[in-house]
Design a protein around this motif. Structure first.
Motif, mmCIF file in Angstrom:
data_model
loop_
_atom_site.group_PDB
_atom_site.id
_atom_site.type_symbol
_atom_site.label_atom_id
_atom_site.label_comp_id
_atom_site.label_asym_id
_atom_site.label_seq_id
_atom_site.Cartn_x
_atom_site.Cartn_y
_atom_site.Cartn_z
ATOM 1 N N THR A 183 0.854 -1.195 0.000
ATOM 2 C CA THR A 183 0.000 0.000 0.000
ATOM 3 C C THR A 183 0.887 1.242 0.000
ATOM 4 O OG1 THR A 183 -1.719 -1.146 1.235
ATOM 5 C CG2 THR A 183 -1.734 1.263 1.356
ATOM 6 N N PRO A 184 0.582 2.257 -0.802
ATOM 7 C CA PRO A 184 1.374 3.493 -0.760
ATOM 8 C C PRO A 184 1.295 4.140 0.626
ATOM 9 C CG PRO A 184 -0.011 3.443 -2.724
ATOM 10 C CD PRO A 184 -0.456 2.307 -1.844
ATOM 11 N N ARG A 202 4.290 3.689 8.411
ATOM 12 C CA ARG A 202 3.326 2.675 7.975
ATOM 13 C C ARG A 202 1.949 3.332 7.811
ATOM 14 N NH1 ARG A 202 4.966 -2.466 8.350
ATOM 15 N NH2 ARG A 202 2.897 -3.283 8.782
ATOM 16 N N VAL A 203 1.945 4.618 7.531
ATOM 17 C CA VAL A 203 0.705 5.383 7.405
ATOM 18 C C VAL A 203 0.347 5.508 5.922
ATOM 19 C CG1 VAL A 203 -0.458 7.564 7.895
ATOM 20 C CG2 VAL A 203 1.257 6.673 9.508
ATOM 21 N N PRO A 204 -0.750 4.884 5.506
ATOM 22 C CA PRO A 204 -1.162 4.989 4.105
ATOM 23 C C PRO A 204 -1.535 6.418 3.728
ATOM 24 C CG PRO A 204 -2.289 3.162 5.199
ATOM 25 C CD PRO A 204 -1.613 3.976 6.272
ATOM 26 N N VAL A 205 -1.143 6.829 2.519
ATOM 27 C CA VAL A 205 -1.524 8.162 2.055
ATOM 28 C C VAL A 205 -3.042 8.258 1.923
ATOM 29 C CG1 VAL A 205 0.674 8.656 0.940
ATOM 30 C CG2 VAL A 205 -1.134 7.565 -0.373
ATOM 31 N N GLN A 206 -3.710 7.140 1.695
ATOM 32 C CA GLN A 206 -5.174 7.135 1.603
ATOM 33 C C GLN A 206 -5.807 7.637 2.899
ATOM 34 O OE1 GLN A 206 -7.167 6.349 -1.185
ATOM 35 N NE2 GLN A 206 -8.696 7.328 0.122
ATOM 36 N N THR A 207 -5.129 7.405 4.007
ATOM 37 C CA THR A 207 -5.654 7.875 5.296
ATOM 38 C C THR A 207 -5.728 9.392 5.318
ATOM 39 O OG1 THR A 207 -4.738 5.908 6.371
ATOM 40 C CG2 THR A 207 -5.354 7.750 7.798
ATOM 41 N N LEU A 208 -4.705 10.056 4.798
ATOM 42 C CA LEU A 208 -4.747 11.522 4.706
ATOM 43 C C LEU A 208 -5.918 11.955 3.831
ATOM 44 C CD1 LEU A 208 -3.690 14.433 4.993
ATOM 45 C CD2 LEU A 208 -2.228 13.952 3.012
ATOM 46 N N LEU A 209 -6.078 11.328 2.687
ATOM 47 C CA LEU A 209 -7.164 11.687 1.781
ATOM 48 C C LEU A 209 -8.520 11.462 2.442
ATOM 49 C CD1 LEU A 209 -5.687 10.254 -1.524
ATOM 50 C CD2 LEU A 209 -5.649 12.631 -0.710
ATOM 51 N N ASP A 210 -8.654 10.383 3.195
ATOM 52 C CA ASP A 210 -9.901 10.104 3.912
ATOM 53 C C ASP A 210 -10.191 11.197 4.950
ATOM 54 O OD1 ASP A 210 -10.186 7.780 2.418
ATOM 55 O OD2 ASP A 210 -9.492 6.459 4.029
ATOM 56 N N TYR A 211 -9.160 11.623 5.673
ATOM 57 C CA TYR A 211 -9.322 12.698 6.651
ATOM 58 C C TYR A 211 -9.821 13.963 5.964
ATOM 59 C CZ TYR A 211 -7.411 11.122 11.161
ATOM 60 O OH TYR A 211 -7.224 10.520 12.381
ATOM 61 N N LEU A 212 -9.151 14.349 4.889
ATOM 62 C CA LEU A 212 -9.513 15.583 4.196
ATOM 63 C C LEU A 212 -10.902 15.487 3.586
ATOM 64 C CD1 LEU A 212 -6.099 16.395 2.477
ATOM 65 C CD2 LEU A 212 -7.027 17.355 4.605
ATOM 66 N N GLU A 213 -11.232 14.339 3.018
ATOM 67 C CA GLU A 213 -12.558 14.138 2.439
ATOM 68 C C GLU A 213 -13.641 14.225 3.508
ATOM 69 O OE1 GLU A 213 -14.597 11.102 -0.731
ATOM 70 O OE2 GLU A 213 -13.286 10.232 0.776
#
Length: 70
Positions: free
Chosen positions: A16-17, A23-34
């Motif tokens: 996973t990116p 070990r923090v997925p970049v998708q997690t940041l996007l989910d937070y912002l969304e």
């Protein structure tokens, strides 16, 4: 040469990116912002990620999006 802000390694989170060195997925940041959360909210929850990494990731994503639409 500038180090990559995102890494993909099959041995880390199954490829996973993630933010490099974490070990923090970049998708997690996007989910937070969304979800309406702020960058500060994300950084509070994931202190292993630096503000610089977040800003560089967002700048790179913006640059790729603008280049793709040109």
């Amino acid at each position: 040469m500038e180090a990559s802000v995102v890494s993909c390694d099959p041995g880390v989170m199954g490829g996973t990116p993630v933010f490099t060195g974490t070990r923090v997925p970049v998708q997690t940041l996007l989910d937070y912002l969304e979800g309406g959360e702020t960058i500060d909210d994300f950084l509070d929850g994931f202190p292993s990620v630096s503000r610089d990494q977040v800003i560089r990731f967002l700048e790179q994503a913006k640059d790729r999006l603008v280049a793709a639409s040109s």
